[in-house]
Each structure stands twice: as C-alpha cells, then as structure tokens.
Design a protein around this motif. Structure first.
Motif, mmCIF file in Angstrom:
data_model
loop_
_atom_site.group_PDB
_atom_site.id
_atom_site.type_symbol
_atom_site.label_atom_id
_atom_site.label_comp_id
_atom_site.label_asym_id
_atom_site.label_seq_id
_atom_site.Cartn_x
_atom_site.Cartn_y
_atom_site.Cartn_z
ATOM 1 N N SER A 134 -8.925 -8.615 14.639
ATOM 2 C CA SER A 134 -8.304 -7.295 13.948
ATOM 3 C C SER A 134 -6.714 -7.624 13.812
ATOM 4 C CB SER A 134 -8.461 -5.946 14.301
ATOM 5 O OG SER A 134 -9.895 -5.488 14.119
ATOM 6 N N LYS A 135 -6.222 -7.799 15.927
ATOM 7 C CA LYS A 135 -4.567 -7.880 16.035
ATOM 8 C C LYS A 135 -4.257 -9.573 14.968
ATOM 9 C CE LYS A 135 -5.697 -5.444 20.203
ATOM 10 N NZ LYS A 135 -6.889 -5.749 20.570
ATOM 11 N N THR A 143 -5.496 -11.229 12.717
ATOM 12 C CA THR A 143 -5.246 -10.813 11.197
ATOM 13 C C THR A 143 -4.159 -10.322 10.929
ATOM 14 O OG1 THR A 143 -6.191 -8.975 10.683
ATOM 15 C CG2 THR A 143 -7.617 -11.292 10.544
ATOM 16 N N ASP A 144 -3.547 -8.872 11.190
ATOM 17 C CA ASP A 144 -2.789 -8.524 10.856
ATOM 18 C C ASP A 144 -1.829 -8.566 11.956
ATOM 19 O OD1 ASP A 144 -0.893 -6.731 9.749
ATOM 20 O OD2 ASP A 144 -1.712 -5.734 8.608
ATOM 21 N N ASP A 158 1.574 -9.046 12.583
ATOM 22 C CA ASP A 158 3.152 -8.792 12.081
ATOM 23 C C ASP A 158 3.349 -7.515 12.985
ATOM 24 O OD1 ASP A 158 4.591 -11.185 12.991
ATOM 25 O OD2 ASP A 158 4.401 -10.890 10.561
ATOM 26 N N LYS A 159 2.524 -6.377 12.438
ATOM 27 C CA LYS A 159 2.541 -5.147 12.420
ATOM 28 C C LYS A 159 1.463 -4.284 14.108
ATOM 29 C CE LYS A 159 -0.927 -1.388 10.493
ATOM 30 N NZ LYS A 159 -2.085 -0.491 9.992
ATOM 31 N N PHE A 160 0.482 -5.256 14.356
ATOM 32 C CA PHE A 160 0.367 -5.165 15.676
ATOM 33 C C PHE A 160 1.291 -5.474 17.218
ATOM 34 C CE2 PHE A 160 -1.373 -7.727 19.517
ATOM 35 C CZ PHE A 160 -1.876 -6.560 20.567
ATOM 36 N N SER A 186 -1.608 0.758 18.267
ATOM 37 C CA SER A 186 -1.603 -1.012 18.005
ATOM 38 C C SER A 186 -3.286 -1.505 17.978
ATOM 39 C CB SER A 186 -1.216 -1.861 19.151
ATOM 40 O OG SER A 186 -1.602 -1.327 20.809
ATOM 41 N N GLY A 190 -7.110 -2.579 16.312
ATOM 42 C CA GLY A 190 -6.836 -3.260 14.666
ATOM 43 C C GLY A 190 -7.532 -2.528 14.810
ATOM 44 N N GLN A 209 -8.850 1.936 14.984
ATOM 45 C CA GLN A 209 -6.903 2.566 14.747
ATOM 46 C C GLN A 209 -7.559 3.854 13.894
ATOM 47 O OE1 GLN A 209 -4.528 -0.201 12.790
ATOM 48 N NE2 GLN A 209 -6.107 -0.407 10.670
#
Length: 145
Positions: free
Chosen positions: A23-24, A26-27, A29-31, A100, A102, A106
C-alpha cells in the motif's frame, strides 16, 4: 494446537506486513508527503518512507521462514509497539494528525487504529510466549557466532 496458533499468528503478520508495504509502495509519493506532514517525523520523512516498507517486507519474509520466525515475531512486536506509541503521541500532543497508513487502514478512526494495533501487539506477544514454551516443537536451527 500451540504450534498451529503460532503459525496462524505468523501468517496474519505476513499478510499485514505485505499489505501495508505494498500500500505504501504503490502510492509512495503520497506516503512520503504524509510522513513529511507529521510533526514528529518531518525531518526524517524521506528516510522513514524507505525504511518502513523495507522493514515490513523483510519481516514478512522472515516470518515465513521457520528458522527466523522467533526473531521476526520479536521484531513485529517491537514495530507494532512503536506504531502504537506513535499513534498515542500524535493524538495526544499534536493538533494536526496526518495518517500515512496505506490501504484500508487509512480509513480507520484513530481509536479504531489504536485498537487494531493493540490487537496485533497482543497477537505477537501471544505467539512469542507460545513459541518459547518448551512443549512446542519448531524447526529452528541454532545460530552459531
């Protein structure tokens, strides 16, 4: 029955760590941005963004190997205690509380997240106690130094 319980708890942690890490990743930049928004982790966000999913994947692998399961359970227990302490600290001492985590985690409230973490802390502790019970036969090799 005790060995089965340790195996099931270990499998639950493997699922948790793989899911959380993916989860972290795959996204990512958001993490990383969310970590940077944390009042406790701002200065270390880039390092932490790489370290956490790496450790989660490593723990999943180590939990799947019978010889390394006990150290991986200790590490899983420790990491869950750290995550739980972070939740307590951030909810008690910060006005802004970024999540933070995923995936589905969240979407949990902070109280639900705390209960979830405490459940896994308890599971890890249970598995460690059962593992150390002399009545359980495990496929472990001694580590020679």
């Amino acid at each position: 029955m005790r060995k089965l319980t340790v195996d099931v708890i270990s499998a639950l942690f493997v699922l948790l760590w793989v899911y959380a890490a993916l989860s972290k990743i795959t996204d990512f930049d958001k993490f990383k941005v969310q970590l940077g928004q944390s009042p406790l982790l701002t200065a270390f966000a880039t390092w932490v963004a790489w370290i956490i999913p790496t450790v989660e994947i490593l723990l999943a692998v180590l939990l799947a190997i019978p010889r390394t399961r006990l150290p991986a359970l200790y590490a899983s227990f420790s990491l869950m205690v750290m995550f739980t302490a972070y939740i307590v600290a951030i909810t008690q001492f910060s006005e802004y509380i970024p999540c933070s985590c995923g995936g589905i985690l969240q979407h949990m409230s902070w109280n639900a997240h705390l209960v979830f973490n405490l459940l896994f802390v308890g599971l890890a502790l249970t598995a460690i106690i059962l593992f150390l019970n002399p009545g359980i036969k495990h496929n472990t090799a001694t580590i020679k130094t």
